[in-house]
Design a protein around this motif. Structure first.
Motif, PDB file in Angstrom:
ATOM      1  N   HIS A 190       2.365  13.944  -9.632  1.00 30.38           N
ATOM      2  CA  HIS A 190       2.914  15.280  -9.391  1.00 30.38           C
ATOM      3  C   HIS A 190       4.139  15.579 -10.242  1.00 30.38           C
ATOM      4  N   LEU A 191       4.788  14.539 -10.777  1.00 31.19           N
ATOM      5  CA  LEU A 191       5.992  14.756 -11.587  1.00 31.19           C
ATOM      6  C   LEU A 191       5.759  14.410 -13.053  1.00 31.19           C
ATOM      7  N   ARG A 192       4.495  14.420 -13.477  1.00 31.10           N
ATOM      8  CA  ARG A 192       4.154  13.981 -14.826  1.00 31.10           C
ATOM      9  C   ARG A 192       4.859  14.800 -15.908  1.00 31.10           C
ATOM     10  N   GLU A 193       5.046  16.073 -15.674  1.00 26.35           N
ATOM     11  CA  GLU A 193       5.655  16.949 -16.676  1.00 26.35           C
ATOM     12  C   GLU A 193       7.167  17.061 -16.529  1.00 26.35           C
ATOM     13  N   HIS A 194       7.731  16.318 -15.594  1.00 29.04           N
ATOM     14  CA  HIS A 194       9.169  16.373 -15.369  1.00 29.04           C
ATOM     15  C   HIS A 194       9.867  15.244 -16.141  1.00 29.04           C
ATOM     16  N   PRO A 195      11.177  15.317 -16.319  1.00 30.63           N
ATOM     17  CA  PRO A 195      11.901  14.243 -17.009  1.00 30.63           C
ATOM     18  C   PRO A 195      11.723  12.900 -16.315  1.00 30.63           C
ATOM     19  N   ALA A 196      11.742  11.806 -17.107  1.00 28.12           N
ATOM     20  CA  ALA A 196      11.454  10.472 -16.574  1.00 28.12           C
ATOM     21  C   ALA A 196      12.470  10.032 -15.528  1.00 28.12           C
ATOM     22  N   HIS A 197      13.698  10.543 -15.612  1.00 28.25           N
ATOM     23  CA  HIS A 197      14.709  10.090 -14.660  1.00 28.25           C
ATOM     24  C   HIS A 197      14.449  10.609 -13.252  1.00 28.25           C
ATOM     25  N   LEU A 198      13.667  11.682 -13.109  1.00 27.21           N
ATOM     26  CA  LEU A 198      13.440  12.250 -11.784  1.00 27.21           C
ATOM     27  C   LEU A 198      12.624  11.311 -10.894  1.00 27.21           C
ATOM     28  N   PRO A 199      11.442  10.835 -11.344  1.00 30.14           N
ATOM     29  CA  PRO A 199      10.774   9.815 -10.532  1.00 30.14           C
ATOM     30  C   PRO A 199      11.591   8.544 -10.434  1.00 30.14           C
ATOM     31  N   GLY A 200      12.414   8.256 -11.447  1.00 33.30           N
ATOM     32  CA  GLY A 200      13.277   7.084 -11.373  1.00 33.30           C
ATOM     33  C   GLY A 200      14.217   7.136 -10.177  1.00 33.30           C
ATOM     34  N   TRP A 201      14.779   8.315  -9.917  1.00 32.50           N
ATOM     35  CA  TRP A 201      15.630   8.461  -8.743  1.00 32.50           C
ATOM     36  C   TRP A 201      14.825   8.297  -7.458  1.00 32.50           C
ATOM     37  N   ALA A 202      13.590   8.773  -7.461  1.00 31.14           N
ATOM     38  CA  ALA A 202      12.760   8.601  -6.266  1.00 31.14           C
ATOM     39  C   ALA A 202      12.482   7.133  -6.000  1.00 31.14           C
ATOM     40  N   PHE A 203      12.246   6.356  -7.072  1.00 29.75           N
ATOM     41  CA  PHE A 203      12.013   4.921  -6.898  1.00 29.75           C
ATOM     42  C   PHE A 203      13.255   4.228  -6.337  1.00 29.75           C
ATOM     43  N   GLY A 204      14.415   4.866  -6.503  1.00 28.28           N
ATOM     44  CA  GLY A 204      15.628   4.330  -5.905  1.00 28.28           C
ATOM     45  C   GLY A 204      15.580   4.300  -4.394  1.00 28.28           C
TER      46      GLY A 204
ATOM     47  N   ALA B 233      20.846  -0.712  -6.633  1.00 26.10           N
ATOM     48  CA  ALA B 233      19.448  -0.495  -7.024  1.00 26.10           C
ATOM     49  C   ALA B 233      19.068   0.982  -7.030  1.00 26.10           C
ATOM     50  N   VAL B 234      19.774   1.803  -6.248  1.00 23.80           N
ATOM     51  CA  VAL B 234      19.392   3.228  -6.137  1.00 23.80           C
ATOM     52  C   VAL B 234      19.356   3.921  -7.495  1.00 23.80           C
ATOM     53  N   PRO B 235      20.412   3.841  -8.320  1.00 21.92           N
ATOM     54  CA  PRO B 235      20.357   4.535  -9.617  1.00 21.92           C
ATOM     55  C   PRO B 235      19.752   3.708 -10.736  1.00 21.92           C
ATOM     56  N   SER B 236      19.408   2.437 -10.465  1.00 18.84           N
ATOM     57  CA  SER B 236      19.023   1.542 -11.561  1.00 18.84           C
ATOM     58  C   SER B 236      17.736   1.972 -12.246  1.00 18.84           C
TER      59      SER B 236
ATOM     60  N   LEU C 173       0.830  -1.206   0.000  1.00 22.84           N
ATOM     61  CA  LEU C 173       0.000   0.000   0.000  1.00 22.84           C
ATOM     62  C   LEU C 173       0.866   1.257   0.000  1.00 22.84           C
ATOM     63  N   ILE C 174       1.922   1.262   0.805  1.00 19.55           N
ATOM     64  CA  ILE C 174       2.827   2.409   0.823  1.00 19.55           C
ATOM     65  C   ILE C 174       3.417   2.643  -0.557  1.00 19.55           C
ATOM     66  N   PHE C 175       3.860   1.567  -1.189  1.00 19.16           N
ATOM     67  CA  PHE C 175       4.535   1.721  -2.476  1.00 19.16           C
ATOM     68  C   PHE C 175       3.580   2.203  -3.559  1.00 19.16           C
ATOM     69  N   VAL C 176       2.395   1.613  -3.608  1.00 17.98           N
ATOM     70  CA  VAL C 176       1.424   2.001  -4.629  1.00 17.98           C
ATOM     71  C   VAL C 176       1.016   3.464  -4.454  1.00 17.98           C
ATOM     72  N   ILE C 177       0.760   3.876  -3.209  1.00 19.41           N
ATOM     73  CA  ILE C 177       0.364   5.259  -2.956  1.00 19.41           C
ATOM     74  C   ILE C 177       1.496   6.217  -3.308  1.00 19.41           C
ATOM     75  N   ALA C 178       2.724   5.887  -2.886  1.00 13.39           N
ATOM     76  CA  ALA C 178       3.854   6.780  -3.128  1.00 13.39           C
ATOM     77  C   ALA C 178       4.157   6.905  -4.614  1.00 13.39           C
ATOM     78  N   VAL C 179       4.130   5.791  -5.320  1.00 12.32           N
ATOM     79  CA  VAL C 179       4.447   5.825  -6.750  1.00 12.32           C
ATOM     80  C   VAL C 179       3.364   6.573  -7.520  1.00 12.32           C
ATOM     81  N   SER C 180       2.101   6.333  -7.169  1.00  9.38           N
ATOM     82  CA  SER C 180       1.021   7.055  -7.835  1.00  9.38           C
ATOM     83  C   SER C 180       1.148   8.552  -7.601  1.00  9.38           C
ATOM     84  N   SER C 181       1.557   8.928  -6.398  1.00  8.63           N
ATOM     85  CA  SER C 181       1.775  10.335  -6.101  1.00  8.63           C
ATOM     86  C   SER C 181       2.891  10.911  -6.962  1.00  8.63           C
ATOM     87  N   LEU C 182       3.998  10.168  -7.075  1.00  6.39           N
ATOM     88  CA  LEU C 182       5.129  10.625  -7.884  1.00  6.39           C
ATOM     89  C   LEU C 182       4.732  10.816  -9.343  1.00  6.39           C
ATOM     90  N   LEU C 183       4.066   9.801  -9.889  1.00  6.24           N
ATOM     91  CA  LEU C 183       3.708   9.857 -11.300  1.00  6.24           C
ATOM     92  C   LEU C 183       2.692  10.959 -11.575  1.00  6.24           C
TER      93      LEU C 183
END
Length: 379
Positions: free
Chosen positions: A105-119, A235-238, A93-103
């Protein structure tokens, strides 16, 4: 989430040595956690209000901390099983909520930015491994669980202000329906993708559960926990790396490469042994397991197969549940045979990815690459 879900891996050898946990019971605790994760992921899928609820996020954060702190309060295998089951539900639940929030609020940002957050998942793995590495020489298995609960509590404070995804508007809902229901038939490629990802779930989770214990069979005790720290650091930068590579190379090609590298990394401690093999294995495994999820779920969205992400999530989660059960009969002679089995399963997943490459429709839908479908819900 990285701490709550994955700290069990470096603590497992301590529980074997100090708490009287049998090999079979250890596998059962892992399975309970993966069952809980599937339940949590499905709850987030079929109850969208949970994904947009700050109360659900905060309640899950607190419950996850409690599940960690309660582990050393008992020696009952049944209670341990229930606690790890709950930890799986709350982690999902934490992961789904956090990732949905990232995607969102960061929809207009470069793809690597949420990628770093997923790290953050990798950072949680690294921190939990470092914690156990320090405590194993001066503390007990109970101290390791309490320290992990304290670490999770500190991270909970940092995550408390995260804003969940806002409710979708009518226009975005209609657009999402159109993306899922129109387009050419892609059953053949989706079938290969589904098979590959389900097999990856089996192989990855065997390694993710038993890698530290397997390394410690033939190496000094600190090497196992040290290798787990390397898994997290790799895994952090992957996520950001594979997202960047996906813009330049074919996803089926990258998936085949990632699975091949992962299979080699999993097999190394069993075939070669020694400190160098253990550390190389950790880096190869950490650099690929989130990347595979990145590539598979992005490819599923690209194919426009109905409910692609939900189906792939279910297959991967079922694979994670089956992994420890399939490996349990091999654990009576140590963990190396289990790693060989995991490597073979991942290689089989790579063969399915090889089939995926044949005639893959790279231009089915450009829009899918910018879809709001969550491609991270099973990491």
């Amino acid at each position: 989430m990285g701490v709550g879900r994955f700290v069990y891996t470096p603590i497992l050898p301590l529980m074997h040595a100090q708490a009287g946990l049998s090999v079979g019971a250890g596998a059962n605790l892992a399975t309970a956690n993966y069952v809980g994760y599937l339940v949590g992921a499905l709850a987030g899928t079929f109850q969208p209000r949970l994904v947009r609820s700050a109360a659900a996020l905060r309640g899950s954060l607190l419950a996850l901390v409690v599940s960690l702190a309660a582990m050393p309060l008992t020696h009952s295998a049944t209670l341990w099983l229930l606690l790890r089951l709950g930890a799986g539900v709350f982690s999902a639940l934490i992961f789904v909520i956090a990732v949905s929030s990232l995607l969102s609020h960061l929809r207009e940002h470069p793809a690597h930015l949420p990628g770093w957050a997923f790290g953050g998942v990798g950072a949680g793995i690294a921190l939990s491994g470092l914690l156990v590495l320090v405590l194993r020489t001066v503390g007990t298995w109970q101290a390791a669980w309490w320290a992990s609960a304290a670490l999770a509590a500190a991270l909970t404070l940092a995550a408390w202000g995260l804003r969940p995804e806002p409710a979708p508007g009518p226009a975005s809902t209609a657009a999402g329906t159109d993306v899922r229901t129109s387009g050419p038939r892609t059953h053949r490629w989706f079938g290969a993708l589904f098979a590959s990802y389900t097999l990856e779930g089996i192989g990855y989770i065997i390694a993710g559960t038993f890698l530290v214990a397997a390394i410690e069979q033939t190496s000094p005790g600190w090497i196992g926990s040290g290798a787990w720290v390397l898994v997290g650091l790799a895994a952090v930068p992957s996520s950001a790396l594979w997202a960047w590579l996906g813009r330049r190379w074919s996803r089926p090609d990258l998936l085949l490469a990632a699975l091949g590298v992962q299979a080699v990394g999993i097999a190394l401690p069993a075939l070669v042994g020694g400190v160098a093999a253990a550390l190389i294995s950790a880096v190869l495994f950490g650099a690929t397991f989130i990347g595979v999820s990145t590539l598979v779920l992005a490819a599923g969205a690209h194919l426009r197969f109905p409910r692609a992400v939900a189906l792939l999530t279910a297959g991967y989660s079922v694979g994670q549940i089956l992994g420890p059960l399939v490996a349990t009969p091999l654990l009576h002679h140590g963990y190396h045979q289990a790693l060989i089995l995991a490597s073979v399963v991942v290689l089989t997943a790579a063969l399915a990815a090889l089939v995926l490459r044949i005639g893959f429709p790279h231009h089915v839908l450009k829009l899918a690459d910018r879809s709001t479908i969550n491609p991270w819900s099973t990491s």
